[in-house]
Design an enzyme around this catalytic site. Structure first.
Site, PDB file in Angstrom:
ATOM      1  N   LYS A  13       0.837  -1.214   0.000  1.00 38.26           N
ATOM      2  CA  LYS A  13       0.000   0.000   0.000  1.00 38.26           C
ATOM      3  C   LYS A  13       0.873   1.266   0.000  1.00 38.26           C
ATOM      4  O   LYS A  13       0.662   2.170  -0.811  1.00 38.26           O
ATOM      5  CB  LYS A  13      -0.909   0.035   1.242  1.00 38.26           C
ATOM      6  N   ARG A  83     -10.019   1.206   8.022  1.00 35.37           N
ATOM      7  CA  ARG A  83      -9.598  -0.141   8.399  1.00 35.37           C
ATOM      8  C   ARG A  83     -10.712  -0.941   9.050  1.00 35.37           C
ATOM      9  O   ARG A  83     -10.509  -2.090   9.427  1.00 35.37           O
ATOM     10  CB  ARG A  83      -8.445  -0.046   9.388  1.00 35.37           C
ATOM     11  N   ARG A 117      11.754  -6.234   5.502  1.00 37.40           N
ATOM     12  CA  ARG A 117      11.661  -4.784   5.301  1.00 37.40           C
ATOM     13  C   ARG A 117      12.624  -4.039   6.229  1.00 37.40           C
ATOM     14  O   ARG A 117      12.783  -4.391   7.381  1.00 37.40           O
ATOM     15  CB  ARG A 117      10.242  -4.297   5.583  1.00 37.40           C
ATOM     16  N   ARG A 150      10.976  -1.984  11.660  1.00 40.32           N
ATOM     17  CA  ARG A 150       9.817  -1.468  12.387  1.00 40.32           C
ATOM     18  C   ARG A 150       9.511  -2.359  13.582  1.00 40.32           C
ATOM     19  O   ARG A 150       9.640  -3.568  13.489  1.00 40.32           O
ATOM     20  CB  ARG A 150       8.603  -1.421  11.439  1.00 40.32           C
ATOM     21  N   ARG A 161      -1.241  -8.776  12.994  1.00 47.89           N
ATOM     22  CA  ARG A 161      -1.762  -7.728  12.100  1.00 47.89           C
ATOM     23  C   ARG A 161      -2.569  -8.355  10.974  1.00 47.89           C
ATOM     24  O   ARG A 161      -3.583  -7.798  10.530  1.00 47.89           O
ATOM     25  CB  ARG A 161      -0.597  -6.900  11.525  1.00 47.89           C
TER      26      ARG A 161
HETATM   27  P1  AP5 Z   1       4.798  -1.569   1.846  1.00 47.92           P
HETATM   28  O1  AP5 Z   1       4.550  -0.759   0.652  1.00 47.92           O
HETATM   29  O2  AP5 Z   1       5.456  -0.925   3.018  1.00 47.92           O
HETATM   30  O3  AP5 Z   1       3.432  -2.288   2.295  1.00 47.92           O
HETATM   31  P2  AP5 Z   1       2.226  -1.767   3.159  1.00 47.92           P
HETATM   32  O4  AP5 Z   1       1.013  -2.423   2.614  1.00 47.92           O
HETATM   33  O5  AP5 Z   1       2.256  -0.277   3.265  1.00 47.92           O
HETATM   34  O6  AP5 Z   1       2.592  -2.450   4.543  1.00 47.92           O
HETATM   35  P3  AP5 Z   1       2.511  -1.894   6.011  1.00 47.92           P
HETATM   36  O7  AP5 Z   1       3.283  -2.854   6.858  1.00 47.92           O
HETATM   37  O8  AP5 Z   1       2.866  -0.463   6.097  1.00 47.92           O
HETATM   38  O9  AP5 Z   1       0.963  -2.078   6.274  1.00 47.92           O
HETATM   39  P4  AP5 Z   1       0.185  -2.053   7.581  1.00 47.92           P
HETATM   40  O10 AP5 Z   1      -1.187  -1.895   7.110  1.00 47.92           O
HETATM   41  O11 AP5 Z   1       0.421  -3.227   8.468  1.00 47.92           O
HETATM   42  O12 AP5 Z   1       0.840  -0.856   8.407  1.00 47.92           O
HETATM   43  P5  AP5 Z   1       0.390   0.629   8.702  1.00 47.92           P
HETATM   44  O13 AP5 Z   1       1.605   1.444   8.764  1.00 47.92           O
HETATM   45  O14 AP5 Z   1      -0.714   1.041   7.830  1.00 47.92           O
HETATM   46  O15 AP5 Z   1       5.657  -2.842   1.418  1.00 47.92           O
HETATM   47  C1  AP5 Z   1       6.108  -3.789   2.366  1.00 47.92           C
HETATM   48  C2  AP5 Z   1       7.499  -4.321   1.985  1.00 47.92           C
HETATM   49  O16 AP5 Z   1       7.423  -5.036   0.767  1.00 47.92           O
HETATM   50  C3  AP5 Z   1       8.563  -3.228   1.754  1.00 47.92           C
HETATM   51  O17 AP5 Z   1       9.802  -3.749   2.170  1.00 47.92           O
HETATM   52  C4  AP5 Z   1       8.531  -3.006   0.237  1.00 47.92           C
HETATM   53  O18 AP5 Z   1       9.777  -2.542  -0.250  1.00 47.92           O
HETATM   54  C5  AP5 Z   1       8.200  -4.405  -0.280  1.00 47.92           C
HETATM   55  N1  AP5 Z   1       7.335  -4.434  -1.485  1.00 47.92           N
HETATM   56  C6  AP5 Z   1       6.265  -3.620  -1.748  1.00 47.92           C
HETATM   57  N2  AP5 Z   1       5.681  -3.980  -2.924  1.00 47.92           N
HETATM   58  C7  AP5 Z   1       6.377  -5.068  -3.387  1.00 47.92           C
HETATM   59  C8  AP5 Z   1       6.249  -5.910  -4.530  1.00 47.92           C
HETATM   60  N3  AP5 Z   1       5.275  -5.724  -5.455  1.00 47.92           N
HETATM   61  N4  AP5 Z   1       7.139  -6.922  -4.678  1.00 47.92           N
HETATM   62  C9  AP5 Z   1       8.122  -7.116  -3.755  1.00 47.92           C
HETATM   63  N5  AP5 Z   1       8.315  -6.370  -2.653  1.00 47.92           N
HETATM   64  C10 AP5 Z   1       7.439  -5.349  -2.454  1.00 47.92           C
HETATM   65  O19 AP5 Z   1      -0.226   0.471  10.181  1.00 47.92           O
HETATM   66  C11 AP5 Z   1       0.615   0.178  11.278  1.00 47.92           C
HETATM   67  C12 AP5 Z   1      -0.202   0.183  12.570  1.00 47.92           C
HETATM   68  O20 AP5 Z   1      -0.735   1.505  12.797  1.00 47.92           O
HETATM   69  C13 AP5 Z   1      -1.430  -0.732  12.587  1.00 47.92           C
HETATM   70  O21 AP5 Z   1      -1.119  -2.049  12.965  1.00 47.92           O
HETATM   71  C14 AP5 Z   1      -2.315  -0.023  13.619  1.00 47.92           C
HETATM   72  O22 AP5 Z   1      -1.882  -0.279  14.937  1.00 47.92           O
HETATM   73  C15 AP5 Z   1      -2.046   1.444  13.329  1.00 47.92           C
HETATM   74  N6  AP5 Z   1      -2.993   2.024  12.345  1.00 47.92           N
HETATM   75  C16 AP5 Z   1      -2.695   2.528  11.110  1.00 47.92           C
HETATM   76  N7  AP5 Z   1      -3.795   2.977  10.487  1.00 47.92           N
HETATM   77  C17 AP5 Z   1      -4.829   2.752  11.343  1.00 47.92           C
HETATM   78  C18 AP5 Z   1      -6.229   2.967  11.276  1.00 47.92           C
HETATM   79  N8  AP5 Z   1      -6.794   3.514  10.175  1.00 47.92           N
HETATM   80  N9  AP5 Z   1      -6.988   2.595  12.338  1.00 47.92           N
HETATM   81  C19 AP5 Z   1      -6.452   2.061  13.442  1.00 47.92           C
HETATM   82  N10 AP5 Z   1      -5.124   1.811  13.567  1.00 47.92           N
HETATM   83  C20 AP5 Z   1      -4.328   2.152  12.536  1.00 47.92           C
HETATM   84 MG    MG Z   2       2.530   1.093   4.856  1.00 46.96          MG
END
Ligand code: AP5
Ligand code: MG
Length: 206
Positions: A13, A83, A117, A150, A161
């Site tokens: 994402k 979410r 990552r 992270r 997660r």
């Molecule tokens: P990346 O692009 O970072 O993936 P992502 O989907 O953004 O993954 P996240 O881990 O950030 O998602 P998340 O939803 O768990 O975390 P968030 O920060 O939103 O890619 C991942 C890896 O793969 C990287 O190394 C990249 O280089 C690689 N990659 C990407 N595309 C690729 C491909 N096509 N092929 C190969 N490699 C690839 O949330 C974190 C925490 O915050 C949550 O757990 C929660 O506690 C809180 N939070 C956030 N938003 C909310 C909300 N709306 N409500 C409540 N709590 C929330």
């Molecule tokens: Mg992300």
């Protein structure tokens, strides 16, 4: 244009939202990045959010909705929000979403990707030891900052997660499917392949 990106942790994402925001002139709003900034700055919100994030659970809706207040009046690409259904309803009250892209990835692939990552402590740029490593180990290509893991990228928290995603975020897909806005993409392909398909979906006439 107002776009929402859905998908499990690690589906890409953040990667795709960054690319699409730049190409299409949208504001990239990542609730995860905003929360990590609050934690880093040790604000009241950051203090409240940290425990949930470290456990891989959702931060309470009220805190998230308050954090986004006033940020949703321009064109955007949302990454990590909504979410759950309550957040989707809150979003519908303040903005009309044009398109929802859902990046899909299996749990095993998620664990493999996220364990590899690394994130720059300085500028936040993401790397992947398997697919997108830095030129020099442990050092950011862009700013020379230190690359760290992270807190929530430990295998047991990654699996938690993923569970939370299945239980709480999957219903959001149905919400948008019924509105005719949802497009599903296979997130297991290369970054470039996913990007090209996303562009086609967002700009069908290209
Ligand atoms: P990346 O692009 O970072 O993936 P992502 O989907 O953004 O993954 P996240 O881990 O950030 O998602 P998340 O939803 O768990 O975390 P968030 O920060 O939103 O890619 C991942 C890896 O793969 C990287 O190394 C990249 O280089 C690689 N990659 C990407 N595309 C690729 C491909 N096509 N092929 C190969 N490699 C690839 O949330 C974190 C925490 O915050 C949550 O757990 C929660 O506690 C809180 N939070 C956030 N938003 C909310 C909300 N709306 N409500 C409540 N709590 C929330
Ligand atoms: Mg992300």
């Amino acid at each position: 244009m107002k776009v929402v990106l859905l998908g499990p942790p690690g589906a890409g994402k953040g990667t795709q939202a960054g690319l699409l925001a730049e190409r299409l002139g949208l504001e990239h709003i990542s609730t995860g990045d905003l929360l990590r900034e609050e934690v880093h700055k040790r604000t009241e919100l950051g203090r409240k959010a940290k425990g949930y994030m470290d456990r891989g659970e959702l931060v309470p809706d009220d805190l998230i909705i308050e954090m986004l207040a006033g940020r949703l009046n321009r064109d955007f690409i949302l990454d990590g929000f909504p979410r759950n259904l309550r957040q989707a309803e809150a979003l519908a009250e303040v903005a009309e979403v044009d398109r929802v892209l859902d990046l899909e990835l299996t749990e095993e692939e998620v664990v493999r990707r996220l364990s590899a990552r690394r994130v720059c402590e300085g500028c936040g740029r993401n790397y992947n030891l398997l697919t997108n490593p830095p030129v020099t180990e442990g050092v950011c290509d862009a700013c020379g900052g230190r690359l760290i893991q992270r807190e929530d990228d430990r295998p047991e928290v990654i699996r938690r997660r993923y569970r939370v995603y299945e239980e709480e975020t999957a219903p959001v897909k149905e919400f948008y499917r019924r509105l005719g806005l949802l497009a599903e993409l296979d997130g297991a392909r290369s970054i470039e392949e996913v990007f090209q398909e996303a562009l086609q979906l967002l700009e069908p006439s290209r």
